[in-house]
Enzyme design. Structure first.
Site, PDB file in Angstrom:
ATOM      1  N   ASP A  36       0.588  -0.792  -0.126  1.00 30.02           N
ATOM      2  CA  ASP A  36      -0.142  -0.215   0.443  1.00 30.02           C
ATOM      3  C   ASP A  36       0.534   1.363   0.046  1.00 30.02           C
ATOM      4  OD1 ASP A  36      -1.713  -1.416   0.024  1.00 30.02           O
ATOM      5  OD2 ASP A  36      -3.007  -1.016   2.610  1.00 30.02           O
ATOM      6  N   GLU A  38       3.708   1.412  -1.257  1.00 30.69           N
ATOM      7  CA  GLU A  38       4.521   1.803  -2.487  1.00 30.69           C
ATOM      8  C   GLU A  38       2.899   2.304  -3.575  1.00 30.69           C
ATOM      9  OE1 GLU A  38       7.412   1.783  -3.547  1.00 30.69           O
ATOM     10  OE2 GLU A  38       7.145   1.999  -5.291  1.00 30.69           O
ATOM     11  N   TYR A  39       2.459   2.116  -3.411  1.00 33.61           N
ATOM     12  CA  TYR A  39       0.742   2.691  -4.127  1.00 33.61           C
ATOM     13  C   TYR A  39       1.370   4.171  -3.625  1.00 33.61           C
ATOM     14  CZ  TYR A  39      -3.393   3.061  -6.357  1.00 33.61           C
ATOM     15  OH  TYR A  39      -3.941   3.718  -7.525  1.00 33.61           O
ATOM     16  N   ASP A  40       0.785   4.186  -2.737  1.00 25.46           N
ATOM     17  CA  ASP A  40       0.060   5.891  -1.809  1.00 25.46           C
ATOM     18  C   ASP A  40       1.799   6.337  -2.607  1.00 25.46           C
ATOM     19  OD1 ASP A  40      -1.553   4.370  -0.692  1.00 25.46           O
ATOM     20  OD2 ASP A  40      -0.853   4.693   0.346  1.00 25.46           O
ATOM     21  N   SER A  84     -35.306  -7.094 -17.349  1.00 28.20           N
ATOM     22  CA  SER A  84     -35.571  -7.197 -15.632  1.00 28.20           C
ATOM     23  C   SER A  84     -35.457  -9.068 -16.367  1.00 28.20           C
ATOM     24  CB  SER A  84     -35.892  -6.657 -14.968  1.00 28.20           C
ATOM     25  OG  SER A  84     -37.302  -7.076 -15.748  1.00 28.20           O
ATOM     26  N   LEU A  85     -35.669  -9.608 -15.321  1.00 31.31           N
ATOM     27  CA  LEU A  85     -35.713 -10.929 -15.354  1.00 31.31           C
ATOM     28  C   LEU A  85     -36.667 -11.543 -14.970  1.00 31.31           C
ATOM     29  CD1 LEU A  85     -31.813 -11.897 -14.194  1.00 31.31           C
ATOM     30  CD2 LEU A  85     -32.508 -11.940 -16.905  1.00 31.31           C
ATOM     31  N   GLU A 116     -24.714 -18.211 -13.233  1.00 31.36           N
ATOM     32  CA  GLU A 116     -23.546 -17.907 -12.293  1.00 31.36           C
ATOM     33  C   GLU A 116     -24.587 -17.020 -11.359  1.00 31.36           C
ATOM     34  OE1 GLU A 116     -23.317 -15.174 -16.053  1.00 31.36           O
ATOM     35  OE2 GLU A 116     -24.267 -13.706 -15.201  1.00 31.36           O
ATOM     36  N   LYS A 118     -26.522 -14.661  -8.743  1.00 33.80           N
ATOM     37  CA  LYS A 118     -27.114 -13.227  -8.685  1.00 33.80           C
ATOM     38  C   LYS A 118     -26.410 -12.195  -7.480  1.00 33.80           C
ATOM     39  CE  LYS A 118     -31.985 -11.739  -9.427  1.00 33.80           C
ATOM     40  NZ  LYS A 118     -32.279 -10.578  -8.282  1.00 33.80           N
ATOM     41  N   ASP A 120     -27.277  -9.531  -4.702  1.00 31.07           N
ATOM     42  CA  ASP A 120     -28.106  -8.525  -4.978  1.00 31.07           C
ATOM     43  C   ASP A 120     -27.809  -6.529  -4.386  1.00 31.07           C
ATOM     44  OD1 ASP A 120     -30.302  -8.105  -3.500  1.00 31.07           O
ATOM     45  OD2 ASP A 120     -29.765  -7.734  -1.174  1.00 31.07           O
ATOM     46  N   ARG A 139     -30.095   2.277 -13.653  1.00 34.27           N
ATOM     47  CA  ARG A 139     -31.459   1.129 -14.469  1.00 34.27           C
ATOM     48  C   ARG A 139     -32.957   2.361 -14.394  1.00 34.27           C
ATOM     49  NH1 ARG A 139     -34.588  -3.584 -15.409  1.00 34.27           N
ATOM     50  NH2 ARG A 139     -35.693  -2.961 -13.563  1.00 34.27           N
ATOM     51  N   GLU A 176     -23.450  -5.211 -11.953  1.00 33.47           N
ATOM     52  CA  GLU A 176     -24.123  -5.156 -10.322  1.00 33.47           C
ATOM     53  C   GLU A 176     -23.142  -4.402  -9.765  1.00 33.47           C
ATOM     54  OE1 GLU A 176     -27.382  -6.177 -10.557  1.00 33.47           O
ATOM     55  OE2 GLU A 176     -28.440  -6.283  -8.693  1.00 33.47           O
ATOM     56  N   TYR A 228     -22.127  -8.737 -16.356  1.00 35.24           N
ATOM     57  CA  TYR A 228     -22.378  -9.936 -16.635  1.00 35.24           C
ATOM     58  C   TYR A 228     -23.238  -9.415 -17.995  1.00 35.24           C
ATOM     59  CZ  TYR A 228     -26.034  -7.366 -13.939  1.00 35.24           C
ATOM     60  OH  TYR A 228     -26.959  -6.657 -12.660  1.00 35.24           O
ATOM     61  N   LYS A 316     -34.421 -18.027  -8.183  1.00 38.33           N
ATOM     62  CA  LYS A 316     -34.145 -17.440  -6.809  1.00 38.33           C
ATOM     63  C   LYS A 316     -34.382 -18.143  -5.897  1.00 38.33           C
ATOM     64  CE  LYS A 316     -35.040 -13.150  -7.210  1.00 38.33           C
ATOM     65  NZ  LYS A 316     -36.267 -12.022  -6.912  1.00 38.33           N
ATOM     66  N   CYS A 410     -38.675 -11.620  38.733  1.00 37.19           N
ATOM     67  CA  CYS A 410     -38.834 -12.906  38.351  1.00 37.19           C
ATOM     68  C   CYS A 410     -39.428 -13.511  37.850  1.00 37.19           C
ATOM     69  CB  CYS A 410     -37.801 -13.803  37.968  1.00 37.19           C
ATOM     70  SG  CYS A 410     -36.936 -14.820  37.098  1.00 37.19           S
ATOM     71  N   CYS A 413     -38.658 -17.087  38.913  1.00 38.42           N
ATOM     72  CA  CYS A 413     -37.807 -17.403  40.440  1.00 38.42           C
ATOM     73  C   CYS A 413     -39.227 -16.481  41.433  1.00 38.42           C
ATOM     74  CB  CYS A 413     -36.872 -17.598  40.659  1.00 38.42           C
ATOM     75  SG  CYS A 413     -36.601 -16.400  40.928  1.00 38.42           S
ATOM     76  N   CYS A 433     -32.999 -19.315  41.894  1.00 45.50           N
ATOM     77  CA  CYS A 433     -34.055 -19.201  40.838  1.00 45.50           C
ATOM     78  C   CYS A 433     -33.472 -19.868  39.459  1.00 45.50           C
ATOM     79  CB  CYS A 433     -32.793 -18.181  40.059  1.00 45.50           C
ATOM     80  SG  CYS A 433     -34.753 -17.915  37.996  1.00 45.50           S
TER      81      CYS A 433
END
Ligand code: IVH
Length: 675
Positions: A36, A38-40, A84-85, A116, A118, A120, A139, A176, A228, A316, A410, A413, A433
């Site tokens: 990280d 090195e990336y920075d 949609s599906l 594949e 689905k 969410d 969408r 997605e 997808y 589903k 309680c 008891c 109790c």
């Protein structure tokens, strides 16, 4: 070399390309090859050049941040509608889908499908022009969505540029945007802490994060992408879904974590079952599987119905959530007398299991969620965890719902109930109790405690109700003949029980201390005590001060242990156990004292999944004198980050705390212990 405009541009191009590659390794392949830091470093270098020469390449990673908040989202028309599906809820419906496809195509051959998970999440269209990300849109109604480009650019897995030799003139890639389950849960915990409503599911959380006018909020949420689908395109074409996915992969787009190409309905169902089986190990929420006809020509022939294509369907999975009515709320009494409100529900099937009870945790939670008797609630069952109430359907209220207040007495008891000082718990103060006694026996026999196999919930209830065990010391008085009189036991099962009890007579001090159910003494504290007190007798009449000296043991535990070992009745119990043949060894004594304490004074926090169980690593840190803490703060020295690190990683980075891997931790330990 002299810095001409041409070679400055070249330097920037090389840097951008390099940074984008490492971003791809990190966020898409999940296999970084540089640190990280090195990336920075390289990122800061690029940023410096951009500022100095006031020039930013269109695919520069610095474009992922820094857009000022919008007033509203612009509308975007999709070149091709985002459909949609249709759904299939059973394997038979999947077969029917395949039959419809073949009938339509008048095909007696088996059709090829891709299958594949689905996701969410939230559907997104990414438009690339000459290889550069031009627009990202939601969408919407399928024809027109919203322009969320600045927000989507903050998602690191989204390529800013198509790194292909010949990027097409134009292409719409669909996918997605989703949030990992862990991230989703962490976000909800944070929101609840701040008194904000929790998101009901990862989909809502992803949508809520993307649809933010201020992209800096989106940037803070850890979002991912799985691509997808293909929309409109110019200057490139594909024969099939499979070919398209292969191209996406090559062009560095993230694609679904599992995707298979198969022939015929049976093979499709096999993959569906495989996805369902693996689903619990996916870091994201998959609510089904998507089945698509592979050949684009066939897709075209099949065409679409009103809103859905004939060439695809979504299978589903049985839901993890269900809606039902709260019939009653009762207070259940635990081994320390703590009362836990439990909702009794109209039984409802969730994900193949009938749920009729749900914990409400405590009264603060009841108040926060405003759960009342008679309410309709959304219940969720995730993995092995106990079902819990997600939310109340307030619109279904009739006015007849009743509040449930903590009982003054309680329910088991009849003793008084007191609110724990400063805590959220209410406790029954009754010493004898029945509920507490039964729970204490269950705890004593449980796996991490004395580990008496066969003495679980049901058998404890039975033996208690028959008067055979009224206290855990009675376990050692049980005879085989007593058990044989009971409906549940036959010769063999009775003998097994007696053998299991016999085996538990030899135990370690750490286990034994944990078994006693001393308030606040969990497995870890028990181990620490065993490391410092050789014999159980050394704890008799102990003063809190003598325990406070132990590293990592605070006032609360010390107080509670001292009270326990100064109570004549408890000491009597210990003597009774001794006389009944319970023998305690202590392999943990002074292990840590005699050992080196090379990590003394250092605080570690762990996040993500490490190669070893978390409690084991914490134990190791503790054994070497370090402190393992649960949350990152200014006093944290190291964050040990495993796979799928949580929000702690971000916090640590913000605070400039050193982030190390599990292997780094071992290296540190090796270097300081010299072993
Ligand atoms: S294909 C016509 N594949 O499910 C093809 N959709 O219920 C449409 N979704 O709007 C999309 N994972 O938001 C496809 N692997 C996947 C998906 C997927 C999730 C969502 C997508 C779509 C919705 C339809």
């Amino acid at each position: 070399m002299e810095k001409t405009p041409a070679n400055i541009k070249h330097e920037m191009e090389t840097l951008v390309k390099d940074l984008n590659y490492h971003c791809y390794r990190y966020y898409v392949l999940d296999s970084p090859v540089i640190s990280d830091e090195e990336y920075d470093k390289r990122y800061r270098h690029l940023k410096g050049l951009e500022e100095k020469y006031n020039y930013v390449l269109p695919d520069s990673p610095t474009r992922r941040v820094g857009a000022p908040p919008l007033d509203r989202f612009e509308k975007v028309k999709h070149t091709e509608p985002m459909l949609s599906l249709d759904n299939a809820f059973s394997h038979d419906e999947v077969r029917e889908f395949d039959e419809r496809v073949r009938r339509f195509l008048k095909s007696d051959k088996e059709v090829e499908y891709t299958v594949e998970p689905k996701y969410d999440g939230l559907a997104m269209e990414l438009t690339y022009k000459n290889g550069i990300l031009h627009k990202a849109s939601t969408r919407g109604d399928g024809y027109e969505g919203e322009d969320v480009t600045v927000n989507i650019k903050t998602i690191k897995a989204v390529p800013l540029k198509i790194e292909e030799a010949e990027a097409p003139e134009e292409i719409d890639v669909r996918g997605e945007v989703y949030m990992d389950i862990r991230e989703f849960e962490a976000l909800n915990r944070e929101r609840e802490k701040r008194g904000e409503p929790a998101f009901a599911n990862p989909r809502n959380a992803a949508a809520g994060s993307v649809r933010q006018l201020d992209s800096s909020i989106t940037a803070k949420r850890k979002l991912y992408l799985a691509c997808y689908g293909a929309g409109a395109m110019k200057g490139i074409s594909f024969k099939s879904q499979w070919e398209f996915i292969s191209w996406l992969r090559k062009a560095r787009f993230p694609v679904p974590s599992m995707i298979k190409l198969v022939k015929g309905a049976d093979a499709v169902i096999d993959v569906i079952m495989e996805i369902e089986e693996k689903r619990k190990d996916f870091p994201f929420e998959a609510d089904g599987a998507v089945i698509k006809v592979n050949e684009f020509d066939l897709q075209k022939t099949l065409g679409m119905k009103t809103r859905e294509p004939r060439w695809a369907t979504a299978y589903k999975f049985p839901a993890h959530q269900g809606t039902t009515e709260v019939k009653e709320i009762i207070a259940s009494v635990g081994r320390t007398g703590a009362l836990t409100p439990v909702a009794f529900l109209e039984p409802v099937r969730i994900g193949g299991v009938t749920v009729s009870r749900s914990t409400l945790h405590n009264w603060d939670e009841i108040e926060r969620k405003d759960v009342r008797i008679g309410d309709f609630v959304v219940i969720e069952r995730a993995g092995d965890v106990i079902p819990h109430v997600v939310s109340v359907l307030k619109e279904k209220r009739t006015g007849k719902e009743r509040h449930f207040s903590p009982p003054a007495k309680c329910p088991v008891c009849g003793s008084a109930v007191e609110r724990e000082e400063g805590g959220v718990a209410y406790r029954c103060i009754g010493l004898n109790c029945a509920a507490q006694v039964r729970e204490r026996i269950k705890h004593y026999a449980s796996r991490s405690a004395m580990d008496i196999e066969g003495l679980g919930e049901k058998n404890v209830e039975l033996l208690y109700s028959k008067g055979l065990i009224r206290h855990f010391t009675d376990i050692y008085k049980l005879r085989k003949e007593d058990l044989l009189d009971l409906p549940r036991y036959a010769e063999k099962s009775a003998q097994n029980m007696i053998d299991a009890i016999e085996k538990s007579r030899h135990t370690t001090l750490a286990r034994f201390l944990y078994s006693l159910g001393i308030v606040h003494v969990g497995e870890y504290a028990a181990k620490l005590l065993a490391g410092n007190f050789k014999d159980i007798g050394d704890l008799y009449h102990v003063k809190p001060e003598s325990i406070m000296g132990i590293k990592q043991i605070g006032e609360k535990i010390a107080g509670s242990v001292s009270i326990f070992f100064n109570d004549p009745e408890n000491l009597q119990t210990l003597e009774t156990l001794k006389s009944l043949g319970v023998k305690i060894s202590n392999p943990d004594f002074r292990k840590e004292k005699e050992g080196k304490r090379p990590l003394e004074g250092l605080t570690f926090v762990i996040t993500g999944t490490l190669p070893r169980p978390r409690n084991e690593v914490e134990q190791l840190i503790g054994d070497l004198g370090g402190r393992a803490s649960g949350s990152v703060s200014g006093s944290t020295d190291y964050l040990v980050a495993g796979e799928e690190p949580g929000s702690k990683l971000r916090k640590a980075k913000e605070l400039g705390i050193k982030v190390i891997s599990y292997e780094d931790l071992l290296t540190i330990i090796k270097s300081v212990t010299g072993s």
